[in-house]
Design a protein around this motif. Structure first.
Motif, PDB file in Angstrom:
ATOM      1  N   PRO A 167      16.318   3.544   2.108  1.00 33.95           N
ATOM      2  CA  PRO A 167      16.608   3.756   0.696  1.00 33.95           C
ATOM      3  C   PRO A 167      16.136   5.020   0.191  1.00 33.95           C
ATOM      4  O   PRO A 167      16.343   5.703  -0.954  1.00 33.95           O
ATOM      5  CB  PRO A 167      16.105   2.369   0.253  1.00 33.95           C
ATOM      6  N   PHE A 168      14.932   5.493   0.868  1.00 36.40           N
ATOM      7  CA  PHE A 168      14.057   6.505   0.191  1.00 36.40           C
ATOM      8  C   PHE A 168      14.897   7.765   0.621  1.00 36.40           C
ATOM      9  O   PHE A 168      15.175   8.662  -0.082  1.00 36.40           O
ATOM     10  CB  PHE A 168      12.467   6.848   0.941  1.00 36.40           C
ATOM     11  N   LEU A 169      15.377   7.865   1.725  1.00 35.83           N
ATOM     12  CA  LEU A 169      16.121   8.783   2.395  1.00 35.83           C
ATOM     13  C   LEU A 169      17.394   8.989   1.393  1.00 35.83           C
ATOM     14  O   LEU A 169      17.869  10.091   1.284  1.00 35.83           O
ATOM     15  CB  LEU A 169      16.769   8.803   3.852  1.00 35.83           C
ATOM     16  N   GLU A 170      17.996   7.886   1.062  1.00 37.82           N
ATOM     17  CA  GLU A 170      19.235   8.027   0.212  1.00 37.82           C
ATOM     18  C   GLU A 170      19.097   8.883  -0.996  1.00 37.82           C
ATOM     19  O   GLU A 170      20.044   9.323  -1.480  1.00 37.82           O
ATOM     20  CB  GLU A 170      19.646   6.563  -0.144  1.00 37.82           C
ATOM     21  N   LYS A 171      17.990   8.695  -1.571  1.00 39.93           N
ATOM     22  CA  LYS A 171      17.512   9.657  -2.562  1.00 39.93           C
ATOM     23  C   LYS A 171      17.489  11.200  -2.379  1.00 39.93           C
ATOM     24  O   LYS A 171      17.401  11.914  -3.256  1.00 39.93           O
ATOM     25  CB  LYS A 171      16.198   9.199  -3.459  1.00 39.93           C
ATOM     26  N   ALA A 172      17.397  11.471  -1.363  1.00 34.97           N
ATOM     27  CA  ALA A 172      17.167  13.038  -0.870  1.00 34.97           C
ATOM     28  C   ALA A 172      18.526  13.653  -0.950  1.00 34.97           C
ATOM     29  O   ALA A 172      19.617  12.875  -0.308  1.00 34.97           O
ATOM     30  CB  ALA A 172      16.635  13.065   0.386  1.00 34.97           C
ATOM     31  N   ASP A 173      18.743  15.012  -1.339  1.00 30.17           N
ATOM     32  CA  ASP A 173      19.818  15.621  -1.146  1.00 30.17           C
ATOM     33  C   ASP A 173      20.369  16.084   0.211  1.00 30.17           C
ATOM     34  O   ASP A 173      21.252  16.506   0.531  1.00 30.17           O
ATOM     35  CB  ASP A 173      19.582  17.015  -2.110  1.00 30.17           C
ATOM     36  N   ILE A 222       0.893  -1.244  -0.070  1.00 34.45           N
ATOM     37  CA  ILE A 222       0.004  -0.010  -0.058  1.00 34.45           C
ATOM     38  C   ILE A 222       0.953   1.171   0.144  1.00 34.45           C
ATOM     39  O   ILE A 222       0.737   2.116  -0.589  1.00 34.45           O
ATOM     40  CB  ILE A 222      -1.021   0.023   1.349  1.00 34.45           C
ATOM     41  N   TYR A 223       1.796   0.998   0.860  1.00 35.61           N
ATOM     42  CA  TYR A 223       2.750   2.444   0.942  1.00 35.61           C
ATOM     43  C   TYR A 223       3.404   2.592  -0.446  1.00 35.61           C
ATOM     44  O   TYR A 223       3.446   3.836  -1.078  1.00 35.61           O
ATOM     45  CB  TYR A 223       3.798   2.057   1.998  1.00 35.61           C
ATOM     46  N   LEU A 224       4.066   1.480  -0.896  1.00 33.51           N
ATOM     47  CA  LEU A 224       4.698   1.745  -2.308  1.00 33.51           C
ATOM     48  C   LEU A 224       3.805   2.104  -3.399  1.00 33.51           C
ATOM     49  O   LEU A 224       4.123   2.934  -4.331  1.00 33.51           O
ATOM     50  CB  LEU A 224       5.470   0.609  -2.704  1.00 33.51           C
ATOM     51  N   ASP A 225       2.739   1.648  -3.482  1.00 39.60           N
ATOM     52  CA  ASP A 225       1.715   1.981  -4.612  1.00 39.60           C
ATOM     53  C   ASP A 225       1.185   3.328  -4.526  1.00 39.60           C
ATOM     54  O   ASP A 225       1.329   4.124  -5.420  1.00 39.60           O
ATOM     55  CB  ASP A 225       0.353   1.176  -4.529  1.00 39.60           C
ATOM     56  N   VAL A 226       0.784   3.651  -3.228  1.00 36.12           N
ATOM     57  CA  VAL A 226       0.312   5.295  -3.172  1.00 36.12           C
ATOM     58  C   VAL A 226       1.760   6.221  -3.317  1.00 36.12           C
ATOM     59  O   VAL A 226       1.424   7.154  -4.012  1.00 36.12           O
ATOM     60  CB  VAL A 226      -0.169   5.515  -1.845  1.00 36.12           C
ATOM     61  N   GLY A 227       2.866   5.794  -3.074  1.00 32.62           N
ATOM     62  CA  GLY A 227       4.084   6.590  -3.177  1.00 32.62           C
ATOM     63  C   GLY A 227       4.251   6.791  -4.759  1.00 32.62           C
ATOM     64  O   GLY A 227       4.415   7.932  -5.089  1.00 32.62           O
ATOM     65  N   ARG A 228       4.111   5.884  -5.580  1.00 27.94           N
ATOM     66  CA  ARG A 228       4.232   6.014  -6.604  1.00 27.94           C
ATOM     67  C   ARG A 228       3.040   6.647  -7.497  1.00 27.94           C
ATOM     68  O   ARG A 228       3.454   7.378  -8.347  1.00 27.94           O
ATOM     69  CB  ARG A 228       4.167   4.397  -7.358  1.00 27.94           C
ATOM     70  N   ALA A 229       1.624   6.733  -6.917  1.00 28.47           N
ATOM     71  CA  ALA A 229       0.893   7.393  -7.506  1.00 28.47           C
ATOM     72  C   ALA A 229       1.031   8.732  -7.327  1.00 28.47           C
ATOM     73  O   ALA A 229       0.776   9.748  -8.204  1.00 28.47           O
ATOM     74  CB  ALA A 229      -0.575   7.165  -7.215  1.00 28.47           C
ATOM     75  N   VAL A 230       1.346   9.227  -6.255  1.00 33.53           N
ATOM     76  CA  VAL A 230       1.707  10.568  -5.860  1.00 33.53           C
ATOM     77  C   VAL A 230       2.897  10.974  -6.548  1.00 33.53           C
ATOM     78  O   VAL A 230       2.773  12.243  -6.989  1.00 33.53           O
ATOM     79  CB  VAL A 230       1.972  10.625  -4.149  1.00 33.53           C
ATOM     80  N   GLY A 231       3.726  10.377  -6.844  1.00 28.19           N
ATOM     81  CA  GLY A 231       5.126  10.491  -7.505  1.00 28.19           C
ATOM     82  C   GLY A 231       4.610  10.956  -8.940  1.00 28.19           C
ATOM     83  O   GLY A 231       5.315  12.238  -9.409  1.00 28.19           O
ATOM     84  N   GLU A 255      13.731  13.265  -9.646  1.00 34.11           N
ATOM     85  CA  GLU A 255      13.906  13.470 -11.344  1.00 34.11           C
ATOM     86  C   GLU A 255      13.840  14.833 -11.416  1.00 34.11           C
ATOM     87  O   GLU A 255      14.305  15.315 -12.690  1.00 34.11           O
ATOM     88  CB  GLU A 255      12.669  12.874 -12.151  1.00 34.11           C
ATOM     89  N   ARG A 256      13.052  15.724 -10.702  1.00 31.96           N
ATOM     90  CA  ARG A 256      12.612  17.160 -11.129  1.00 31.96           C
ATOM     91  C   ARG A 256      13.513  18.334 -10.300  1.00 31.96           C
ATOM     92  O   ARG A 256      13.685  19.254 -11.131  1.00 31.96           O
ATOM     93  CB  ARG A 256      11.128  17.346 -11.036  1.00 31.96           C
ATOM     94  N   ALA A 257      13.833  17.846  -9.225  1.00 28.38           N
ATOM     95  CA  ALA A 257      14.468  19.050  -8.332  1.00 28.38           C
ATOM     96  C   ALA A 257      15.333  18.485  -7.240  1.00 28.38           C
ATOM     97  O   ALA A 257      15.031  17.240  -6.988  1.00 28.38           O
ATOM     98  CB  ALA A 257      13.468  19.969  -7.952  1.00 28.38           C
ATOM     99  N   PRO A 258      16.301  19.090  -6.811  1.00 24.20           N
ATOM    100  CA  PRO A 258      16.984  18.683  -5.477  1.00 24.20           C
ATOM    101  C   PRO A 258      15.613  18.573  -4.531  1.00 24.20           C
ATOM    102  O   PRO A 258      15.074  19.346  -4.379  1.00 24.20           O
ATOM    103  CB  PRO A 258      17.972  19.763  -5.160  1.00 24.20           C
ATOM    104  N   GLY A 292       7.252   8.063  -0.301  1.00 21.38           N
ATOM    105  CA  GLY A 292       7.387   7.325  -1.386  1.00 21.38           C
ATOM    106  C   GLY A 292       7.261   7.760  -2.591  1.00 21.38           C
ATOM    107  O   GLY A 292       7.380   7.322  -3.864  1.00 21.38           O
ATOM    108  N   ALA A 293       7.127   9.261  -2.731  1.00 19.61           N
ATOM    109  CA  ALA A 293       7.125   9.934  -3.942  1.00 19.61           C
ATOM    110  C   ALA A 293       8.828  10.488  -4.189  1.00 19.61           C
ATOM    111  O   ALA A 293       9.169  11.371  -5.163  1.00 19.61           O
ATOM    112  CB  ALA A 293       6.489  11.078  -3.787  1.00 19.61           C
ATOM    113  N   VAL A 294       9.926  10.156  -3.524  1.00 21.56           N
ATOM    114  CA  VAL A 294      11.257  10.840  -3.628  1.00 21.56           C
ATOM    115  C   VAL A 294      11.762  10.359  -5.005  1.00 21.56           C
ATOM    116  O   VAL A 294      12.363  11.428  -5.535  1.00 21.56           O
ATOM    117  CB  VAL A 294      11.906  10.210  -2.444  1.00 21.56           C
ATOM    118  N   HIS A 295      11.447   9.415  -5.434  1.00 21.68           N
ATOM    119  CA  HIS A 295      12.118   9.044  -6.902  1.00 21.68           C
ATOM    120  C   HIS A 295      11.594  10.051  -7.814  1.00 21.68           C
ATOM    121  O   HIS A 295      12.524  10.666  -8.733  1.00 21.68           O
ATOM    122  CB  HIS A 295      12.107   7.857  -7.137  1.00 21.68           C
TER     123      HIS A 295
END
Ligand code: UDP
Length: 428
Positions: free
Chosen positions: A173-179, A108-117, A148-151, A141-144
């Motif tokens: 792993p989500f935090l790793e994507k953040a600047d 549920i977390y990943l699916d909603v994260g992707r949709a919000v993304g 893609e669009r901004a820091p 969940g929307a970090v990826h």
């Protein structure tokens, strides 16, 4: 249906110069910090426009940034209740709760994260942000897509001192994507070993002294107002203002009240936590637990129904509870920072607080508040304060002054602008 909703800011326009009243010269300092990034476009995304500290912060931070020439926009995510049930579980686990998310919950977390993304991409294409700030795990969940669009700044507001290891590993792993990862204490990233220290920033939250919730109110006015809700106008009163959440320990407050009442017989207790936050489905359960513990005691007032705020606004109710109380309690077991403590201290109230990281950031024990480890210690501290009104008054005065020096909105905005500046430089 879009998963993102822009929050309309009904609030007054911020006049930066008005804050000079609290800190001389702060307006021009802020303008200097903002000047090099004038026109910067920032998108903030969190999960709820009302209820809880994050909404409270954004309600001031966003218009404040705009007044300084930053083009800030605030969005909340729309998601089904099942998602917020999962994110509340995740929040609890990250604060040290037991067990772990099951595979259905993770899906549920990943699916909603992707949709919000998907919608974050669309919003980014429309607004062209220079920076996207994702607040708390509800939006991570929307970090990826955001990256893609901004820091990206991942702003975490909870107490991450002793997270459940499996929950920490899920989020890492989500935090790793953040600047940048922005937290309220140095200690909160210790259990996230893969996050480079250089990417972590510490910013203490703050309150806005110019919003109606934080306007100073006299005790007599507050007690007259509280009478509308059945609270006797005279006599000893203690209170806790907080969502009905296990970590805020409302049951512990009621236990402390019971012990205190043996020494202070006419004591009344208010627990104020209106059900306002759409991302807190656990509140009703915790409220029932508190109700059970209260055992129908007519001197205990449990205020949770949002309709109560029709008599007076939510803000007025909150400040009347602080200002009308002889002692404010924040008996939390975990507290990322705890704006309710800041608010009570600003109202000059003596505060008795559970020894959480958030409380230790704000309270120097015995100087501007009292730290405790149990309902028994809380009761002892409250009784001491009732028996020593001079000490109670001195603590309240020191509390107000410490908030003025360290925990007001201009300092908070300045800290955030400095982080924006480092990211902007990286971009160029
Ligand atoms: N709050 C409110 N109404 C209530 C209870 C709380 O407006 O009935 C507000 C409170 O004044 C504070 C925020 O919710 O501004 C809570 O922030 P805090 O950081 O203390 O805790 P959180 O809820 O974010 O864990």
């Amino acid at each position: 249906m879009s998963n993102l909703r822009e929050v309309t800011l009904a609030r007054r326009a911020v006049r930066i110069a008005h804050y000079n009243r609290f800190q001389k010269g702060i307006a021009s300092q802020l303008r200097c910090i903002a000047k090099p990034i004038e026109g910067l476009r920032v998108i903030h995304i969190n999960s709820t426009a009302h209820g809880g500290g994050v909404a409270e912060l954004l309600e001031s931070q966003v218009p404040f940034e705009r007044a300084l020439g930053i083009s800030s926009h605030w969005f909340t995510i729309d998601a089904p209740p099942a998602f917020f049930k999962v994110t509340k579980r995740l929040h609890d686990l990250l604060q040290g709760g037991r067990n772990a998310l099951g595979s259905r919950e993770r899906k549920i977390y990943l699916d909603v994260g992707r949709a919000v993304g998907e919608d974050v991409r669309k919003a980014a294409d429309a607004y062209r942000p220079d920076i996207i700030v994702l607040h708390d795990p509800q939006t991570l969940g929307a970090v990826h897509a955001a990256a893609e669009r901004a820091p990206v700044i991942a702003r975490l507001h909870g107490d991450l001192l002793t997270p459940n290891p499996r929950a920490a590993a899920f989020v890492e792993p989500f935090l790793e994507k953040a600047d940048r990862i922005v937290v309220s204490s140095e200690d909160y990233m210790k259990r996230f070993p893969s996050i480079p220290r250089g990417r972590v920033e510490v910013v203490y939250p703050a309150i806005d002294p110019l919003v109606s919730k934080n306007a100073l109110m006299g005790n007599a006015e507050a007690r007259t107002l509280l009478r509308k809700f059945g609270v006797r106008e005279t006599g000893p009163l203690i209170a806790q203002v907080s969502r009905f959440d296990p970590w805020k320990d409302p049951v512990g407050v009621i236990r402390a009240y019971r012990i205190t009442k043996r020494a202070i017989p006419r004591l009344q207790l208010v627990l104020l936590g209106l059900f306002l936050a759409k991302d807190d489905p656990e509140a009703a359960t915790v409220f029932s637990r508190a109700q059970k513990e209260a055992k129908g005691d007519p001197d205990i007032f449990l205020f949770a129904d949002p309709k109560l705020a029709r008599k007076v606004s939510d803000e007025t109710m909150v400040r009347a509870v602080y200002a009308g109380s002889d002692v404010v309690i924040q008996k939390s077991i975990r507290e990322g920072f705890g704006l309710t403590m800041t608010e009570a201290m600003w109202q000059g109230r003596p505060l008795v607080a559970g020894r959480t990281t958030g409380a230790c950031i704000q309270i120097k024990n015995g100087r501007n508040g009292i730290l405790v480890n149990s309902p028994e210690e809380a009761a002892d501290a409250v009784i001491q304060l009732f028996h020593g009104p001079a000490k109670a008054k001195a603590l309240g005065k020191a509390a107000h002054e410490s908030v003025r020096r360290s925990f007001l909105m201009p300092r908070f905005v300045a800290d955030n602008l400095r982080i924006y500046r480092t990211l902007r430089r990286k971009e160029k």
